[in-house]
Write an enzyme that holds these catalytic residues in place. Sequence first.
Site, mmCIF file in Angstrom:
data_model
loop_
_atom_site.group_PDB
_atom_site.id
_atom_site.type_symbol
_atom_site.label_atom_id
_atom_site.label_comp_id
_atom_site.label_asym_id
_atom_site.label_seq_id
_atom_site.Cartn_x
_atom_site.Cartn_y
_atom_site.Cartn_z
ATOM 1 N N HIS A 16 14.800 53.465 -13.297
ATOM 2 C CA HIS A 16 13.792 52.626 -13.950
ATOM 3 C C HIS A 16 12.390 52.987 -13.464
ATOM 4 O O HIS A 16 11.466 53.155 -14.250
ATOM 5 C CB HIS A 16 14.073 51.146 -13.661
ATOM 6 C CG HIS A 16 15.332 50.680 -14.295
ATOM 7 N ND1 HIS A 16 15.358 49.876 -15.408
ATOM 8 C CD2 HIS A 16 16.625 50.927 -14.001
ATOM 9 C CE1 HIS A 16 16.605 49.644 -15.771
ATOM 10 N NE2 HIS A 16 17.396 50.276 -14.923
ATOM 11 N N ASP A 122 9.600 46.191 -17.641
ATOM 12 C CA ASP A 122 10.936 46.787 -17.660
ATOM 13 C C ASP A 122 11.919 45.856 -18.378
ATOM 14 O O ASP A 122 11.796 44.629 -18.326
ATOM 15 C CB ASP A 122 11.406 47.015 -16.223
ATOM 16 C CG ASP A 122 12.773 47.671 -16.163
ATOM 17 O OD1 ASP A 122 12.818 48.906 -16.202
ATOM 18 O OD2 ASP A 122 13.794 46.941 -16.080
ATOM 19 N N GLN A 356 18.375 67.142 -9.616
ATOM 20 C CA GLN A 356 19.180 67.221 -10.847
ATOM 21 C C GLN A 356 18.537 68.014 -11.980
ATOM 22 O O GLN A 356 19.197 68.833 -12.616
ATOM 23 C CB GLN A 356 19.521 65.805 -11.332
ATOM 24 C CG GLN A 356 20.346 65.818 -12.611
ATOM 25 C CD GLN A 356 21.213 64.610 -12.746
ATOM 26 O OE1 GLN A 356 22.097 64.385 -11.934
ATOM 27 N NE2 GLN A 356 20.977 63.819 -13.767
ATOM 28 N N GLU A 379 18.372 64.035 -19.565
ATOM 29 C CA GLU A 379 18.092 65.277 -18.822
ATOM 30 C C GLU A 379 19.047 66.384 -19.263
ATOM 31 O O GLU A 379 18.646 67.538 -19.442
ATOM 32 C CB GLU A 379 18.210 65.011 -17.313
ATOM 33 C CG GLU A 379 17.058 64.159 -16.796
ATOM 34 C CD GLU A 379 17.327 63.424 -15.479
ATOM 35 O OE1 GLU A 379 16.472 62.618 -15.069
ATOM 36 O OE2 GLU A 379 18.377 63.649 -14.860
ATOM 37 N N GLN A 396 27.142 52.525 -18.904
ATOM 38 C CA GLN A 396 27.553 53.933 -18.954
ATOM 39 C C GLN A 396 28.757 54.188 -19.875
ATOM 40 O O GLN A 396 28.869 55.258 -20.468
ATOM 41 C CB GLN A 396 27.837 54.429 -17.528
ATOM 42 C CG GLN A 396 26.563 54.454 -16.677
ATOM 43 C CD GLN A 396 26.807 54.210 -15.200
ATOM 44 O OE1 GLN A 396 27.910 54.365 -14.714
ATOM 45 N NE2 GLN A 396 25.764 53.822 -14.476
#
Length: 486
Positions: A16, A122, A356, A379, A396
């Site tokens: 976040h 957020d 990553q 990504e 997820q």
Amino acid sequence: MMRAELIFIPSPGVGHLASAVEFAKLLAGRDERISVSILIMKFPFDFNTGPLVQNLKKEAPERIAFVDIPDLDETTRIELMSLPRMSFFTSFIESQRPLVRDIVTTILKRSESGKLGGFVIDMFCASMIDVANEFNAPAYVFFTSGAAFLSLKFYIQNLKDKQSKEISDYKDSDADLSVPGFINPVPVKVLPSVMLTKEGSAFVIGVARRLREAKAILVNTVWEMEAYAIKALADDENTPLIHHVGPIINFTTGGVTTDKKKSEEDIVSWLDSQPPLSVVYLCFGSMGSFDREQVTEIAQALELSGQCFLWSLRRPSQEKEKMKPPTDYEDYNEVLPEGFLERTSRIGKVIGWAPQVTILSHPSVGGFVSHCGWNSTLESIWCGVPMATWPLSAEQQINAFQLVKELRIAVEIKMDYRKDHFTNEPTEVLTAHVIERGIRCVMDGKTEIRSRMKEMKDKCREATVKAGTSYTSLGQFIEPIIDNIR
Ligand code: UDP
């Protein structure tokens, strides 16, 4: 020159925070009349975001200021820590409200040429809309997941508010749901665990109601990827305006601390020595970790597959500190099967926190075994790396469903695996055989998944350049904010 001051209120998690800061940079870079103050909340326990915030501060341009929200007093801190998880988060955000109010008052007093342009809140801090209202300023929500998931939240809220149906009553059912943002029927088994408990779904519904009060919702997504879901949201007359402004990617979260720079160099030089598209990369987000039994199965799967691998393996937090992120191992032999590191030394590398985006950008990486967090998903798409889904918690599972069934850019290891720190349900152990099959599938050079992923990568990149869909949608968000200071 007059400036529009935007107040950003991200929630404290890595995904976040980093994407909110990246979004602030995008806005400030797009129009010099925008400046941003990012208010940094700190959980009343060590969440280890300090080094990340330090790094983000270093990277930020001049027109982005970071303001730390002061620590809570000891009594409030103790009170909060004694609350059950779900009420902890709501009460924590509430405890920040007076502090945010004071900070914004000070910022506005200090700013000579700035006018409050609005709050960018957020998705988990929607109750901060009350603070925006007190300042008579527009409240925008920055949604760090996808449009399809947003549509699922609204669907569940509509189910309750319009049909008096509780989503949690569907727990353990084999039903499929017709969720407007999804082309395919959505099996209940891929819904987030939090939606399938009474207390959790009440929380989600409460948040969804508040999200509807926002002036607009800025979704970290791309029209070409989620057009169906974005249209479905627009068709619901009670949904605020949706801006699709993604993919917003922080390219440096991997270098969270400077001591990680050395290991980043080692990783890149190891990748340099591998053939193109030969390496499968395994990583489970900022909160993902497994116990010894599951680690053993993954290790066996890697050995059985014979595939080159780069595995981000991290130590779970203690039982009583479940909300804390995992940490890096001093010695991987603590948890890996005996002799694994020696036997795989020629084909594999085990690491802790992974750089990553650097890894996914490397030409040697051919597949990504992922927990399907939204940032990791974007990504992977940005880098065109096909995914193998192994969701753990949060949203997820539904992301995995979207990747496998809707977008068809991932293979399934499992779509309904759960390792959720909210519900504490027992976790199954995925066998080496199932994991190995997923690894072989995602690394198969001939699948259509790889070419679809490549197409999606190109579309996502095009969306962000001048006249692209995300570029244009962002412009439409900025326009009224600038008009307001003229
Ligand atoms: N990340 C990373 N190295 C790691 C684990 C995570 O750089 O070892 C980054 C990852 O690139 C992503 C973010 O942390 O930007 C995780 O966000 P995501 O939404 O994928 O998952 P979450 O951590 O929120 O579950």
